[in-house]
Design a protein around this motif. Structure first.
Motif, PDB file in Angstrom:
ATOM      1  N   ASN A   1     -11.471   2.782 -15.755  1.00 28.09           N
ATOM      2  CA  ASN A   1     -11.722   1.429 -15.265  1.00 28.09           C
ATOM      3  C   ASN A   1     -12.602   1.476 -14.021  1.00 28.09           C
ATOM      4  O   ASN A   1     -12.500   2.413 -13.233  1.00 28.09           O
TER       5      ASN A   1
ATOM      6  N   TRP B   1      -3.466   5.210  -6.143  1.00 25.97           N
ATOM      7  CA  TRP B   1      -2.290   5.757  -6.808  1.00 25.97           C
ATOM      8  C   TRP B   1      -2.684   6.943  -7.658  1.00 25.97           C
ATOM      9  O   TRP B   1      -3.848   7.119  -8.005  1.00 25.97           O
ATOM     10  N   LEU B   2      -1.667   7.720  -7.985  1.00 27.56           N
ATOM     11  CA  LEU B   2      -1.902   8.950  -8.714  1.00 27.56           C
ATOM     12  C   LEU B   2      -0.808   9.016  -9.769  1.00 27.56           C
ATOM     13  O   LEU B   2       0.363   9.023  -9.440  1.00 27.56           O
ATOM     14  N   ASP B   3      -1.201   8.988 -11.025  1.00 30.99           N
ATOM     15  CA  ASP B   3      -0.215   9.013 -12.095  1.00 30.99           C
ATOM     16  C   ASP B   3      -0.255  10.376 -12.777  1.00 30.99           C
ATOM     17  O   ASP B   3      -1.108  10.636 -13.619  1.00 30.99           O
ATOM     18  N   LYS B   4       0.685  11.227 -12.384  1.00 35.37           N
ATOM     19  CA  LYS B   4       0.656  12.605 -12.865  1.00 35.37           C
ATOM     20  C   LYS B   4       1.045  12.693 -14.336  1.00 35.37           C
ATOM     21  O   LYS B   4       0.757  13.682 -14.994  1.00 35.37           O
TER      22      LYS B   4
ATOM     23  N   SER C   1       0.808  -1.210   0.000  1.00 30.41           N
ATOM     24  CA  SER C   1       0.000   0.000   0.000  1.00 30.41           C
ATOM     25  C   SER C   1       0.839   1.257   0.000  1.00 30.41           C
ATOM     26  O   SER C   1       0.341   2.315   0.314  1.00 30.41           O
ATOM     27  N   SER C   2       2.074   1.171  -0.347  1.00 30.33           N
ATOM     28  CA  SER C   2       2.919   2.331  -0.131  1.00 30.33           C
ATOM     29  C   SER C   2       2.562   3.535  -1.004  1.00 30.33           C
ATOM     30  O   SER C   2       2.987   4.622  -0.714  1.00 30.33           O
ATOM     31  N   THR C   3       1.782   3.348  -2.072  1.00 30.05           N
ATOM     32  CA  THR C   3       1.395   4.523  -2.851  1.00 30.05           C
ATOM     33  C   THR C   3       0.048   5.072  -2.395  1.00 30.05           C
ATOM     34  O   THR C   3      -0.461   6.021  -2.975  1.00 30.05           O
ATOM     35  N   ILE C   4      -0.522   4.484  -1.368  1.00 26.71           N
ATOM     36  CA  ILE C   4      -1.868   4.876  -0.960  1.00 26.71           C
ATOM     37  C   ILE C   4      -1.858   6.203  -0.211  1.00 26.71           C
ATOM     38  O   ILE C   4      -1.055   6.413   0.687  1.00 26.71           O
ATOM     39  N   ILE C   5      -2.740   7.085  -0.635  1.00 25.74           N
ATOM     40  CA  ILE C   5      -2.929   8.331   0.104  1.00 25.74           C
ATOM     41  C   ILE C   5      -4.257   8.204   0.829  1.00 25.74           C
ATOM     42  O   ILE C   5      -5.317   8.158   0.210  1.00 25.74           O
ATOM     43  N   LYS C   6      -4.158   8.077   2.144  1.00 32.00           N
ATOM     44  CA  LYS C   6      -5.388   7.943   2.927  1.00 32.00           C
ATOM     45  C   LYS C   6      -5.949   9.341   3.128  1.00 32.00           C
ATOM     46  O   LYS C   6      -5.292  10.212   3.695  1.00 32.00           O
TER      47      LYS C   6
ATOM     48  N   ARG D   1      -6.053  -1.329 -18.916  1.00 30.92           N
ATOM     49  CA  ARG D   1      -6.333   0.104 -18.706  1.00 30.92           C
ATOM     50  C   ARG D   1      -6.083   0.811 -20.027  1.00 30.92           C
ATOM     51  O   ARG D   1      -4.981   1.242 -20.314  1.00 30.92           O
TER      52      ARG D   1
ATOM     53  N   ARG E   1      -2.416  18.994  -5.226  1.00 30.46           N
ATOM     54  CA  ARG E   1      -1.295  18.476  -5.999  1.00 30.46           C
ATOM     55  C   ARG E   1      -1.248  19.056  -7.409  1.00 30.46           C
ATOM     56  O   ARG E   1      -0.542  18.549  -8.278  1.00 30.46           O
TER      57      ARG E   1
END
Lengths: 654, 681
Positions: free
Chosen positions: A317, A250-253, A59-64, A332, A276
């Protein structure tokens, strides 16, 4: 006359910090007496452990996300109406105010509103508003304890009466009427708050095992009755509250995509993205409270769809937990030619097929410039042809709306006390429009504009729009008018509550219609409502419309209708009868069952005709494929609200 | 199989006058592993990592959880990358090459390489990343691989190096400039470091068009034989393949065998618990001084390349994972893929084992060790005869053998002159070093049980010899276990023995790595070997086994495993005594102490194989017992164990049933010459 707005400052004043602090200040004392309460006070150990586990994993990319809206919704939100509980219209004699400081008109006196209401509806502002008492008694929870314990192993569960009551409904007029009198025929038997896709899977599996009903619940802002508890359901009903499913996975800028849990509230999503440097740009009028999953389930449309698209354009998705497993496209991709797009079966499924748990959604960089504008037209028709021309040339800015004269005047009634300079300026403007240009104040209409882009793009677009407007007799009326128009969007929803408190029932309804039939439809529907009112002896009412969205092939028309209850025995039913007549008229005039509110339980009557019989059969077949045991027994669209054969199995299983 | 002929000493051409300088200054147009449109410099690689979506996403997440600002985190990541990142300076490599060759000549080394395999490998390079996975027995491995690449015109490998080198003055920097990147051994707790490393490895694999080299075993093997692999690095390196950023990854197992390890004495002490000194440049220079000696041959066996695509093709779930719906940069290794990475790693280790070059040094060591245990002084001719037999038997088990028997033994005796020698009558003897007094400072640091200096001296010498026996043992393990099982309980059906061997193998799996799916084949092979040579008598009708008559081979199969089984058995004893949890370090220490009691019934008389005192063997036995479910293993900062009494009792009885006490006085032994005694005389 144009004002450039800092895109980082949200249109509506709100922030997580202010909301939560006021939330705790506003804590309802009576509510704290409740002994059954489990939300917030009892933290389940198991769910805490699960959080830890999932965080340490991948979960390291998770923004709670810390939501503005607390788990105990009633701490921040009005339990008996729309929105925040500190925000409402108040009439005290002839002085009207809007309380709180969340919106631009908050805390200000509205000197013209009371008089407008008296003129329009004949209300008596001197008497006390009808504010309902907090309910004390609730239907017993039918959820067997054994199942409750099983569910508690998965996630936090509450069977507290208030928790169940406030999740028994959406925001239709009928919902509100029944809520205020605590007279719902059926409320849920429990509420559960999963925080991960996996937990939702477990809950749905549990429901399949024990044959109880699940109602997915997001922001509870449905205006179709879709989320309202099916009145005749005999099985236990568990509301699956998605508010804890609100992490950004996740967030793919680079790709401009975000994977978000579907329970995230619109304003939370937008705030996180803006922090962001991005925006989703999906802003339905409910977006302060409604959720991503709810948007998918209703096929929602946002104010700025011209720039960002409607929900079906925004979604890449969708992951859905159905009773038959997890539904998700394996890739995707921007588009696929692979038979019918089943994702579109989920969009607009109104909760009947499963729970949307995760969504991959497009995001956009924040526009450098956001500018409002307004145009005044001598009448509805010239405004309409202006809109048509803008659409024909595909020159729509992010938002372009045409308000009819009623709404224009209502907008004037909502004006706050002004400084001398402001009044003078207003006076001059009015002088110019009515005297010099010769517009009839009882006919003129206003177009509001919201433009986004680079300074260059915005200016170029604006001058093009002004040129087209000039062709149809329109003249620019300044940025402030435009901005006020958009601010009011979020405040208007609060009007119905104060209206009810002073014996006015009101509601909005919408449709989509081809360009060529729009003018006729608007006129006919208005006339039909006038006739229906006359038939019933109703003389104090308001009927108004606006054109809120434009497309190549048509537009969206939004109607407001409200009437003073006067001598009505059952004002809500009366209202519903009139709305039904209006919808009949809409359909007859070539309009649709709904543009973005959905079918729900309110508009089932027109569903089959809209989609044709094979279409209805397809819907039933989809249900059979995805949810044969009718776990998601919301009874929307073409589905029965109650089926006999389930009773048998309930008895045998429980 | 004697493979000597396929090997070429690649240092030979450099021995000509001027051979070094001309070679090290030649033009450098190496073969790249792949052709990319853009070339990424070492700085580019770091920038790619720092600006990657993955790092950005992780940092966003950490910010939201901890309240740290992104700038702070970016700075930390920048520092991590500065610490980690490889560099490439061709002029440094040239100078290092000169130094390397000088040292090689000083050490009188020949470097044998199976050239044809390298040419074949080169011919398939160019389309996708290549991983060199060498065995790790010595620090020299780094240099050898890099020199190998220079010699064959292959771009210099990016080598994963431990942080101990990082802190070495000058050398740390030079290593980085020759393509080393530094990784911390323990990632525990520091999420940001772990993800930076992950992203860096991923980027280097996908964008650095040179081979990537790391050691699957994670560290130098102190026992000169294979260890179970670590999976982390390989799974990181495979990510670009799983995300289909690259079409394939070529994996090249390499076995490096040494006639003589530079680190032999050091390792022997480490087995007994005397800690290794910290790597330092001063230490390096001191070591350099000791290199003016004969170190014999080094054998680089470049294995057949393995295509990841072909290896994983057997499992479609690995190539098509649901993770493809994620952004490419965020794609994680699925549990299914990780399992396959594990089996790939295991496979590579078995290939390395199989490719172990069994050399004359090993054969001499085997013979000498055997004679010591027989308390027998053998003449050189007897040694030859023994060696012939070993060659035959190991050849049967598929070992790659590199032998030129005639002058080889003499050569080895020169190389190992400090370890063994021929006495006046040409009889082979082990030299036992004089006991050395440990300083108090060292004593404090000792991880094991403190032993008598003489015991220590004997043990160190025997263990050194054992280090050259070790590399061949895995060939013999199945036959050895089978024989021991039958010896102690003859007449059972083969199935019974199979089950016992299976359990014992599992318990010894950390000592002798194997892949479980090979178990049945290996057992069959052992059975055939034993019955063919009449080690065991196989009754076809009854499917039972009894003892045969080949005493010589029976003895070989007995003594080779004895020290390991002793330690394993003692481990079960210790753990049965233990109530509750015990840390691995403490348990190993107690096992060591118990072994001393166990094999030394009387003071002064050391009657057991010193290798059973090894702390490493003790730790491996604990791990094996945990694998066999006799112990519960608790991970954490300190690994600890707790007995599963019922299972452990069974393990205890099983190990007892194959325990074979060989009372040998290693100190007063015919095949040993004691330097101490000599000097006294």
């Amino acid at each position: 006359m144009l004002s450039d707005r800092n895109p980082y400052s949200p249109i509506v004043k709100m922030s997580a910090a202010s909301a939560s602090s006021s939330g705790s200040k506003m804590k309802n004392v009576e509510n704290d007496n409740s002994s059954k309460r489990t939300v917030g006070s009892v933290k389940k150990k198991s769910s805490g452990d699960k959080n830890k586990k999932s965080e340490s994993n991948t979960s390291s990319t998770i923004i709670k996300v810390k939501s503005v809206i607390p788990k105990r919704r009633q701490d921040l939100l009005k339990w008996y109406g729309w929105g925040y509980k500190d925000s409402m219209f108040k009439l005290e004699g002839n002085a009207a105010t809007f309380t709180g400081n969340r919106y631009s008109i908050g805390g200000q006196t509205l000197p013209h509103l009371a008089q407008w209401a008296i003129d329009k509806f004949g209300i008596d502002p001197s008497r006390d508003p009808k504010i309902p008492e907090l309910p004390k008694t609730f239907a017993e929870s039918r959820l067997p304890e054994s199942i409750r314990l099983e569910l508690e192993e998965i996630a936090e569960v509450s069977i507290d009466g208030m928790d169940r009551l406030i999740r028994a409904h959406g925001q239709t007029l009928k919902d509100m009427a029944q809520l205020r009198t605590n007279s719902f025929p059926r409320i849920p038997d429990a509420v559960i708050w999963p925080d991960s896709h996996e937990q939702v899977e477990q809950i749905v599996a549990c429901a399949s095992r024990h044959n109880f009903v699940i109602i997915p619940f997001g922001g509870g802002t449905s205006v179709s009755g879709a989320v309202t508890c099916p009145a005749k359901e005999t099985r236990p009903i568990v509301v699956l509250d998605t508010s804890d499913l609100n992490s950004i996975l996740w967030l793919d800028k680079e790709q401009l995509l975000a994977r978000v849990q579907a329970g995230i509230v619109g304003q939370d999503l937008e705030r996180e993205m803006r922090a962001r440097g991005f925006t989703v740009g999906h802003e339905p009028d409910s977006y302060e409270f409604s959720t991503l999953g709810g948007w998918v389930a209703t096929r929602a449309s946002g104010m700025k769809k011209n720039t960002y698209g409607n929900i079906e354009d925004l979604i890449v998705n969708t992951k859905v937990v159905t009773a038959r497993g997890v539904f998700e496209k394996s890739c995707r991709v921007p588009r696929v030619s692979c038979g019918p797009e089943w994702e579109h079966v989920i969009m607009g499924s109104e909760g009947c097929f499963g729970v949307v748990t995760e969504v991959t959604i497009k995001i956009r960089p924040l526009p450098p410039v956001v500018r409002y504008g307004s145009l005044v037209f001598p009448d509805w028709e010239s405004g309409f042809y202006f809109e048509r021309e803008v659409a024909r040339r595909r020159l729509q800015p992010s938002s372009i709306r045409l308000m009819d004269n009623e709404q224009f005047r209502f907008g004037q009634a909502l004006k706050t006390e002004n400084t001398w300079g402001g009044v003078l300026l207003d006076g001059l403007k009015r002088l110019y429009i009515t005297k010099i240009k010769g517009f009839d104040p009882a006919k003129l209409c206003v177009v509001t504009l919201l433009m986004e882009g680079s300074a260059e793009e915005v200016s170029e677009r604006e001058s093009k729009l002004n040129n087209i407007a000039a062709q149809f007799g329109g003249i620019p009326a300044g940025a402030t008018n435009g901005e006020n128009g958009y601010t009011l969007t979020f405040v208007i929803a609060y009007l119905r509550d104060v209206a009810m408190e002073y014996d006015v029932v009101s509601e909005s309804f919408e449709t989509s219609v081809p360009w060529d039939r729009t003018l006729a439809l608007c006129a006919n529907v208005k006339q039909r409502i006038r006739n229906e009112c006359a038939k019933r002896g109703i003389d104090k009412y308001l009927i108004s419309h606006r054109l809120t969205q434009t497309y190549d092939a048509g537009c969206c028309i939004y109607f407001y209708f409200g009437h003073y209850i006067g001598n009505c025995v059952d004002p809500v039913s009366t209202y519903e009868e009139i709305e039904e007549a209006a919808r009949d008229e809409i359909i007859a005039c070539g309009g649709s069952i709904s543009h973005h509110h959905g079918v729900g339980k309110l508009r089932k009557k027109w569903y089959a005709d809209t989609v044709s019989e094979p279409g209805r059969q397809l819907l039933l077949a989809a249900k059979k494929a995805l949810d044969p045991d009718n776990i998601f027994a919301l009874g929307n669209m073409a589905f029965e609200e109650h089926s006999n054969n389930t009773d048998v199995s309930v008895k045998s299983k429980l | 199989m004697n493979v000597g002929r396929a090997y070429v000493d690649i240092l030979e051409p450099r021995r000509k006058p001027g051979g070094i300088v001309g070679f090290m200054t030649r033009n450098w147009y190496p073969q790249h592993t792949m052709t990319l449109d853009k070339k990424y410099s070492p700085e580019d690689l770091k920038d790619l990592v720092a600006n990657s979506l993955y790092m950005d996403s992780i940092m966003e997440s950490i910010c939201s959880r901890t309240g740290a600002t992104k700038e702070e985190l970016q700075k930390i990541v920048h520092n991590f990358l500065e610490e980690m990142g490889l560099d490439k300076k061709v002029h440094v490599i040239r100078w290092m090459g000169v130094l390397f060759l000088k040292i090689c000549f000083m050490m009188k080394i020949k470097m044998f390489v199976n050239e044809v395999a390298v040419f074949k490998l080169k011919s398939i390079m160019g389309n996708n990343p290549v991983l060199f996975l060498p065995t790790h027995r010595s620090y020299a491995d780094f240099c050898l691989m890099t020199y190998l690449c220079y010699h064959f015109n292959i771009d210099f490998p990016a080598v994963a190096a431990g942080m101990d080198f990082y802190s070495m003055a000058v050398i740390g920097r030079r290593m980085r400039e020759t393509g080393a990147f530094y990784i911390r051994r323990t990632l525990g707790g520091d999420e940001l470091y772990a993800v930076t490393l992950k992203q860096y490895v991923k980027t280097v694999v996908a964008k650095h068009a040179a081979p990537i080299e790391f050691f699957l075993e994670g560290t130098r093997s102190r026992s000169n034989k294979s260890m179970p692999p670590k999976y982390g690095m390989l799974s990181m390196a495979m990510v670009p393949f799983f995300s289909h950023e690259v079409s394939d990854i070529t994996i090249v197992p390499v076995n490096i065998s040494y006639d003589r390890l530079m680190e032999t004495t050091l390792f022997a002490y480490e087995h007994l618990g005397v800690p290794k000194p910290k790597e330092s440049t001063g230490g390096f220079l001191k070591a350099l001084h000791n290199l003016n000696d004969h170190f014999g041959y080094i054998y680089l066996n470049v294995g057949l390349p393995i295509s990841a695509r072909e290896f994983f093709n057997q499992n479609p779930k690995v190539l098509n994972s649901p993770e493809t719906a994620k952004p490419m940069d965020l794609q994680a290794v699925t549990p299914e893929q990780f399992k396959q990475v594990q089996s790939l790693a295991n496979h590579v280790i078995t290939v390395q084992q199989k490719n172990t070059m069994v050399t004359i040094a090993n054969f001499v060591a085997l013979t000498l060790m055997q004679n010591i245990q027989l308390n027998k002084l053998a003449t050189i001719d007897e040694v030859y005869a023994d060696i012939e037999l070993f060659i035959k038997d190991l050849g049967y088990f598929g070992a790659s053998i590199f032998v030129d028997l005639k002058d080889a033994v003499e050569r080895i005796l020169v190389v190992h002159q400090k370890m063994m020698k021929l006495d006046g009558e040409k009889r082979l003897k082990l030299i036992i070093a004089s006991p050395m007094e440990l300083s108090d400072e060292v004593k404090k640091k000792i991880k094991g049980h403190l032993m008598h200096p003489e015991t220590m001296a004997t043990s160190v010498s025997v263990i050194q010899l054992q280090l050259y026996v070790n590399p061949v043992l895995h060939f013999l393990v199945p036959a050895s276990l089978l024989y021991l099982c039958v010896f102690h309980d003859p007449g059972q059906v083969t199935e019974v023995y199979f089950e016992r061997v299976k359990v014992l193998r599992k318990m010894l799996s950390h000592e002798f790595f194997y892949v479980e799916s090979d178990m049945e084949d290996k057992f069959q092979e052992a059975l055939t070997f034993c019955s063919r040579h009449d080690v065991l008598a196989y009754d076809k009708e009854m499917d039972t086994l009894k003892l045969g008559k080949d005493k010589k081979r029976q003895w070989m199969l007995t003594w080779t495993l004895a020290p390991f089984i002793t330690t394993l058995h003692v481990a079960t004893l210790i753990m049965l005594e233990q109530h509750g949890r015990i840390t691995e370090a403490e348990a190993a220490k107690r096992i060591q102490r118990k072994v001393v009691e166990f094999v030394q019934p009387r003071e002064e008389h050391w009657l057991g194989h010193p290798y059973s005192l090894s702390l490493e063997v003790a730790r491996n036995c604990l791990r094996g017992l945990a694998d066999a479910r006799s112990l519960i293993k608790y991970r954490g900062d300190n690994i600890s164990y707790e007995a599963v009494p019922v299972n452990l009792e069974v393990a205890h009885r099983l190990t007892l049933s194959v325990l074979h006490r060989i009372p040998v006085d290693f100190h007063n032994n015919k095949a040993v010459c004691n330097q101490l005694l000599q000097s006294r005389l």
